[in-house]
Design a protein around this motif. Structure first.
Motif, PDB file in Angstrom:
ATOM      1  N   GLN A  91       0.854  -1.185   0.000  1.00  0.00           N
ATOM      2  CA  GLN A  91       0.000   0.000   0.000  1.00  0.00           C
ATOM      3  C   GLN A  91       0.885   1.228   0.000  1.00  0.00           C
ATOM      4  O   GLN A  91       1.872   1.284   0.732  1.00  0.00           O
ATOM      5  N   THR A 104      -1.232  12.489  -6.763  1.00  0.00           N
ATOM      6  CA  THR A 104      -1.284  13.810  -6.146  1.00  0.00           C
ATOM      7  C   THR A 104      -1.088  14.860  -7.232  1.00  0.00           C
ATOM      8  O   THR A 104      -0.226  14.720  -8.100  1.00  0.00           O
ATOM      9  N   TYR A 148       2.595  -1.595  -8.154  1.00  0.00           N
ATOM     10  CA  TYR A 148       1.642  -1.017  -7.220  1.00  0.00           C
ATOM     11  C   TYR A 148       1.703   0.503  -7.371  1.00  0.00           C
ATOM     12  O   TYR A 148       2.778   1.075  -7.563  1.00  0.00           O
ATOM     13  N   TRP A 149       0.526   1.128  -7.236  1.00  0.00           N
ATOM     14  CA  TRP A 149       0.416   2.564  -7.488  1.00  0.00           C
ATOM     15  C   TRP A 149      -0.232   3.291  -6.328  1.00  0.00           C
ATOM     16  O   TRP A 149      -1.146   2.761  -5.689  1.00  0.00           O
ATOM     17  N   GLY A 150       0.242   4.516  -6.091  1.00  0.00           N
ATOM     18  CA  GLY A 150      -0.425   5.382  -5.147  1.00  0.00           C
ATOM     19  C   GLY A 150      -1.665   5.992  -5.768  1.00  0.00           C
ATOM     20  O   GLY A 150      -1.972   5.772  -6.939  1.00  0.00           O
ATOM     21  N   GLN A 151      -2.373   6.790  -4.974  1.00  0.00           N
ATOM     22  CA  GLN A 151      -3.635   7.351  -5.423  1.00  0.00           C
ATOM     23  C   GLN A 151      -3.445   8.553  -6.338  1.00  0.00           C
ATOM     24  O   GLN A 151      -4.385   8.965  -7.023  1.00  0.00           O
ATOM     25  N   TYR A 187       2.132  10.044  -9.642  1.00  0.00           N
ATOM     26  CA  TYR A 187       1.832   8.765  -9.017  1.00  0.00           C
ATOM     27  C   TYR A 187       3.101   8.109  -8.504  1.00  0.00           C
ATOM     28  O   TYR A 187       4.098   8.001  -9.229  1.00  0.00           O
ATOM     29  N   VAL A 231       1.115   5.470   0.244  1.00  0.00           N
ATOM     30  CA  VAL A 231       0.470   6.706   0.684  1.00  0.00           C
ATOM     31  C   VAL A 231       1.348   7.870   0.278  1.00  0.00           C
ATOM     32  O   VAL A 231       2.510   7.969   0.692  1.00  0.00           O
ATOM     33  N   GLU A 232       0.788   8.752  -0.539  1.00  0.00           N
ATOM     34  CA  GLU A 232       1.527   9.889  -1.057  1.00  0.00           C
ATOM     35  C   GLU A 232       1.182  11.144  -0.265  1.00  0.00           C
ATOM     36  O   GLU A 232       0.087  11.278   0.280  1.00  0.00           O
ATOM     37  N   CYS A 263       6.323   9.514  -0.531  1.00  0.00           N
ATOM     38  CA  CYS A 263       5.501   8.309  -0.651  1.00  0.00           C
ATOM     39  C   CYS A 263       6.027   7.266   0.325  1.00  0.00           C
ATOM     40  O   CYS A 263       7.229   6.973   0.334  1.00  0.00           O
TER      41      CYS A 263
END
Length: 119
Positions: free
Chosen positions: A3, A113, A108-111, A94, A5-6, A22
């Motif tokens: 997981q 920003t 895997y990718w962050g949401q 990302y 988180v940025e 991140c």
């Protein structure tokens, strides 16, 4: 399993600076490459910079000399210091975590920003 988180991003004038961060939560350690990609409206997602566990870096030509990627292996985190920002740097950024050896299931990718650079 991973997981991301940025944090960071925002609005800045041309010539200014921003820093993205991140943090990765990882259930099982494997060698990996962490990095940043960006996507502007109407464009495909493109590589900005990556950094391996051992510190090897790779930058897009468009950001060389202006952006610096760094990582803290103990914290599973990666940062992107962006200086001398230009309006064309405007995009959603990302965070990416790529496990090695790589298969299509290992990205895997962050949401994302938003970074907006005004002229």
């Amino acid at each position: 399993q991973v997981q991301l988180v940025e944090s960071g991003g925002g609005l800045v004038q041309a010539g200014g600076s921003l820093r993205l961060s991140c943090a990765a939560s990882v259930s099982t350690f494997r060698l990996n490459v962490m990095g940043w990609y960006r996507q502007a409206p109407g464009n495909e997602r493109e590589l900005v910079a990556t950094i391996s566990n051992g510190g090897s870096t790779n930058y897009a030509d468009s950001v060389k000399g202006r952006f610096t990627i760094s990582r803290d292996n103990a914290k599973n985190s990666v940062g992107l210091q962006m200086n001398s920002l230009k309006p064309e740097d405007t995009a959603v950024y990302y965070c990416n975590y790529r496990r090695l050896p790589y298969t299509s299931r290992d990205d895997y990718w962050g949401q994302g920003t938003q970074v907006t650079v005004s002229s």
